[in-house]
Design an enzyme around this catalytic site. Structure first.
Site, PDB file in Angstrom:
ATOM      1  N   ASP A 171      95.854  83.549  95.760  1.00 31.28           N
ATOM      2  CA  ASP A 171      95.559  82.713  94.611  1.00 31.28           C
ATOM      3  C   ASP A 171      94.438  81.778  95.063  1.00 31.28           C
ATOM      4  O   ASP A 171      94.220  81.617  96.261  1.00 31.28           O
ATOM      5  CB  ASP A 171      96.828  81.936  94.247  1.00 31.28           C
ATOM      6  CG  ASP A 171      96.540  80.791  93.306  1.00 31.28           C
ATOM      7  OD1 ASP A 171      95.893  81.051  92.290  1.00 31.28           O
ATOM      8  OD2 ASP A 171      96.948  79.657  93.610  1.00 31.28           O
ATOM      9  N   CYS A 199     111.784  61.611 118.001  1.00 32.53           N
ATOM     10  CA  CYS A 199     112.110  61.225 119.370  1.00 32.53           C
ATOM     11  C   CYS A 199     113.232  60.214 119.384  1.00 32.53           C
ATOM     12  O   CYS A 199     113.727  59.793 118.350  1.00 32.53           O
ATOM     13  CB  CYS A 199     110.880  60.641 120.057  1.00 32.53           C
ATOM     14  SG  CYS A 199     110.366  59.102 119.290  1.00 32.53           S
ATOM     15  N   CYS A 215     112.576  57.040 117.516  1.00 31.94           N
ATOM     16  CA  CYS A 215     112.720  57.168 116.067  1.00 31.94           C
ATOM     17  C   CYS A 215     114.182  56.983 115.672  1.00 31.94           C
ATOM     18  O   CYS A 215     114.494  56.301 114.698  1.00 31.94           O
ATOM     19  CB  CYS A 215     112.284  58.551 115.588  1.00 31.94           C
ATOM     20  SG  CYS A 215     110.602  58.971 116.005  1.00 31.94           S
ATOM     21  N   ASP A 242     101.646  81.605  89.668  1.00 28.03           N
ATOM     22  CA  ASP A 242     101.751  82.657  90.679  1.00 28.03           C
ATOM     23  C   ASP A 242     103.178  83.142  90.868  1.00 28.03           C
ATOM     24  O   ASP A 242     103.402  84.148  91.527  1.00 28.03           O
ATOM     25  CB  ASP A 242     101.278  82.131  92.043  1.00 28.03           C
ATOM     26  CG  ASP A 242      99.843  81.674  91.999  1.00 28.03           C
ATOM     27  OD1 ASP A 242      99.045  82.384  91.366  1.00 28.03           O
ATOM     28  OD2 ASP A 242      99.542  80.632  92.581  1.00 28.03           O
ATOM     29  N   ASP A 281     100.601  79.463  95.206  1.00 34.61           N
ATOM     30  CA  ASP A 281     101.337  78.203  95.204  1.00 34.61           C
ATOM     31  C   ASP A 281     101.726  77.718  93.823  1.00 34.61           C
ATOM     32  O   ASP A 281     102.596  76.887  93.682  1.00 34.61           O
ATOM     33  CB  ASP A 281     100.506  77.107  95.873  1.00 34.61           C
ATOM     34  CG  ASP A 281      99.423  76.601  94.943  1.00 34.61           C
ATOM     35  OD1 ASP A 281      98.774  77.448  94.303  1.00 34.61           O
ATOM     36  OD2 ASP A 281      99.243  75.385  94.846  1.00 34.61           O
TER      37      ASP A 281
END
Lengths: 55, 724
Positions: B441, B41, B44, B625, B621
């Site tokens: 996985d 925003c 920020c 894999d 992940d």
């Protein structure tokens, strides 16, 4: 039909002017951060002018 | 025309040296770029910029909220790590992004280039259209010729500049003797322009300058949409990749890049960090979390003489490692080769658009040739025949086809981005829509890879108080999970003395004059129970067992149910022990599972499924894999996955929940349906327009109407995806 001799160049020039303005904006990265710019108007930080160039 | 900026039209020249001009417009030629994932925003923006500019050595800072980045112009001596800490101090998560700086400016340049061409095409189209409307509404003789000449004056340079991307693509396809969508596009644009120029010079009735330009404009719009979608995904993916800067700590305390390590170097691996290279333990004892490499959920104890692989996480004690393999022959490298092999098989996928083009392009050219030959045979008039052939080419030019795919993928990607997914590959949605089997996985994918104590309330309060106090003294994941659970149960820690952590074993202390230990079964003197557990021993008391189970990722069970409802086969492939896999399979409701699989086994299993005609969606992940992710038809990985896994997958899940996967599947199917509908619309329109053109009845007005009409219909159809 003589009016065309003026009107056609004028319309082309106006269009070219718009195009040039768009190019200027693009070169100056006005489209770099649309989301941020939309929010920045809500802050008080830069109301007077853009930040001074670094030197 | 551009004021203080460089006068050259080349975007490359503009990007580089004009830092000062850009600063005036708020842009900074920064040398540090940080990613700010949590900025959202106006507050920020100013908080981050103000804090950074207070910092000595920072000349300027500018937040880009669209890309969630801050560009900082700082003195050479200031380190990015320091600024990351400064931002952490005011509550903003920040990550260093140095390696991607170049890539980011590169992609920006392409986007601006396309936008510039789009603007030129739009400007020229509107002006020429204005003149064309006058011609269509009855201007004749000299007026018409004048208008045609003015149109030519505007259109010819505009086409040459704006349609360059199509010409380049068509030429590169023709050079390798292939046809893509850009070949009929380029041909139609060039022929329309040249023929119109010729007609104008003879004072002819029909000129297609407006058609050539609106074709260019609509198609460029499609190209730009396509580019935008992908660049947003790409820059976000780059940020994820750049989060891990591979560095290693030498024994001397010096930090070096992993690439500079040589076999024989001694490397220190602190608790809580990843093992940077393959090597042998020389000093220290600890426990390792191997889940990313092998899928095992239980920590493994290691000591001197044991071999470690890069990517494993050191949990408890500091280790000193002698580097055995760096670069070429490390286990990471071998994994990468496996992935590269699998990747080549997937690159053979041709997108729907390419398949359509392969049928469409030759057909269009044959039709035009047929029109020319037919009319020439019938009338013997070359000029008339060329005119009609060109009209056919313009009318059939795949304007709607060019928009059909990008308009839909833009809408779909935007929708999925809001749901927390990044689409990395342009054909990911098409492939996802075809998936009929889903392979998961376990560790880190279906589960969070974070252990959670079960049945805390069954233990005595005093035991729990002691356990909490002991657990607070350790950074081991089991300790932290236990500590968190006991704290949540509202039990205060007991008062302990002489707390000390024994690396690789556990924590020990004195409580009311008695020795207490929390740690491994053999160390506290308890009989090991099956599964993940921590053991508490209080002198003069039977040992207490805290059992842990891996927490399911939010949405995992719901996703599996949803996928089954949609009629997809769900399979669980894990490198973990059978008991742990069976447990997760039961909790998520998966019937088909296999445990103790090596990375190559997973890839082979997926290749086998593919051979039997299945289209596999792989969700995983870990490093174990990656080969499977790469060899699957389409793949998804969570943002917490290892960099290698995210790089090879087509879609990255940004949030912790798995739930959006089902939405991705639904959106992908809807998107593919829309793409096919768009093709149908384009085909229908051609079925009506082509006979008219072949009969020689097509006027420039009819061509313009038909073209805009079909383009608008296709875009509107694509927009239906956004709402829904």
């Amino acid at each position: 039909m003589n009016v065309l001799v003026i009107l056609i160049p004028v319309s082309l020039l106006l269009g070219a002017g718009g195009l040039a303005a768009f190019f200027w904006a693009l070169r100056n990265r006005q489209f770099e951060d649309p989301e941020g710019d939309a929010r920045r108007i809500l802050t008080r930080d830069y109301d007077e002018r853009p930040k001074a160039p670094r030197e | 025309m551009s004021g203080p900026a460089a006068p050259s039209a080349c975007p490359a020249c503009v990007a580089a040296p004009a830092a000062r001009d850009r600063a005036g417009a708020g842009e900074i030629g920064g040398n540090i770029i940080l990613s700010l994932p949590t900025a959202h925003c106006a507050a920020c923006i100013s908080a981050v910029e103000r804090r950074l500019e207070q910092e000595p050595g920072v000349r300027a800072a500018r937040v880009n909220l669209t890309l969630r980045r801050v560009t900082i112009d700082a003195e050479e001596t200031l380190s990015p790590a320091h600024l990351v800490n400064v931002l952490a101090g005011i509550g903003y998560e920040a990550h260093e992004l140095d390696s991607t700086t170049l890539a980011a400016t590169e992609t920006d340049r392409r986007g601006r280039d396309l936008l510039m061409r789009l603007a030129v095409a739009g400007f020229a189209m509107m002006n020429v259209m204005m003149l064309s409307v006058a011609v269509w509404s009855g201007a004749s003789d000299t007026t018409r010729d004048l208008f045609h000449w003015v149109s030519a004056f505007v259109a010819v340079p505009a086409v040459i500049f704006a349609a360059r991307p199509f010409f380049d693509n068509a030429w590169s396809a023709l050079r390798v003797r292939r046809l893509n969508m850009d070949v009929p596009i380029s041909l139609a644009i060039i022929l329309a322009t040249v023929m119109s120029l010729y007609e104008t010079s003879l004072g002819g009735k029909h000129a297609y300058f407006d058609a050539a330009l609106s074709l260019t404009f609509f198609l460029l719009a499609g190209r730009y949409l396509d580019y935008r979608t992908r660049s947003v995904a790409r820059s976000a993916a780059e940020e994820l990749a750049a989060l891990e800067v591979p560095r290693a700590l030498l024994e001397s305390g010096e930090s070096v890049a992993v690439a500079d390590l040589r076999p024989g170097d001694r490397v220190r691996v602190l608790p809580g960090t990843r093992v940077p290279v393959d090597g042998e333990v020389e000093e220290g004892e600890s426990e390792l979390d191997r889940s990313l490499l092998t899928g095992e959920s239980l920590p493994v104890a290691v000591g001197p003489g044991q071999r470690l692989n890069a990517g494993e996480m050191n949990l408890t004690g500091p280790l000193v490692l002698r580097v055995q393999a760096a670069g070429e022959d490390s286990s990471l490298r071998r994994m990468a080769e496996l992935v590269a092999l699998a990747e080549t098989s997937r690159n053979r996928y041709t997108s729907l658009a390419d398949r359509a083009a392969a049928v469409y392009a030759p057909l269009v050219h044959l039709l035009a040739l047929f029109a020319f030959a037919g009319w020439y045979a019938a009338t013997g008039d070359i000029r008339l025949s060329v005119n009609i052939a060109v009209a056919v080419l313009i009318i059939t030019c795949p304007c709607a086809l060019g928009l059909a795919v990008p308009a839909v993928t833009t809408a779909a990607s935007g929708r999925l981005f809001r749901a927390g997914m990044l689409i990395k590959s342009p054909t990911a949605l098409e492939r996802l829509a075809e998936a009929d089997t889903v392979v998961f996985d376990k560790t880190g994918t279906l589960t969070l890879g974070q252990p959670e104590p079960v049945g805390i309330e069954e233990h005595r309060r005093t035991d729990l108080a002691v356990a909490r106090a002991l657990a607070e003294g350790s950074g081991h994941p089991l300790s932290q999970a236990l500590c968190g659970a006991i704290r949540a149960a509202g039990i205060a820690p007991a008062a302990l003395d002489e707390i000390r952590e024994v690396p690789g074993h556990g924590v020990e202390a004195v409580w009311q004059g008695r020795r207490v230990r929390l740690g491994r079964a053999d160390w506290v003197g308890a009989a090991p129970a099956g599964g993940t557990a921590a053991y508490l021993a209080i002198d003069g008391q039977a040992p207490v067992i805290f059992a842990f189970s891996d927490r399911l990722r939010p949405g995992a069970a719901a996703l599996v149910q949803g996928l089954k409802r949609r009629g997809l086969d769900v399979i669980l492939l894990s490198g973990d022990a059978p008991a742990a896999v069976a447990d997760v399979a039961v909790r998520t409701g998966i019937e088909a599972w296999e445990a103790e699989m090596l990375p190559a086994d997973k890839a082979a299993r997926i290749a086998m499924l593919a051979k039997s005609g299945r289209r596999v969606l792989m969700v995983g992940d870990g490093l174990n894999d990656t080969a499977a992710l790469a060899s699957a038809h389409v793949s998804i990985s969570p943002a917490s996955a290892l960099e290698a896994a995210r790089v090879v997958s087509d879609i990255v899940l940004l949030g912790a929940s798995l739930e959006p996967v089902e939405e991705a599947l639904a959106t992908a199917r809807a998107a593919t349906r829309r793409i096919k509908e768009n093709f149908t619309i384009a085909a229908l329109y051609n079925m009506i327009a082509v006979p008219v053109a072949l009969a020689g009845l097509a006027t420039p007005l009819a061509a313009a109407l038909a073209m805009s009409g079909s383009s608008i219909m296709v875009s509107l159809n694509a927009l239906r995806l956004v709402r829904r």
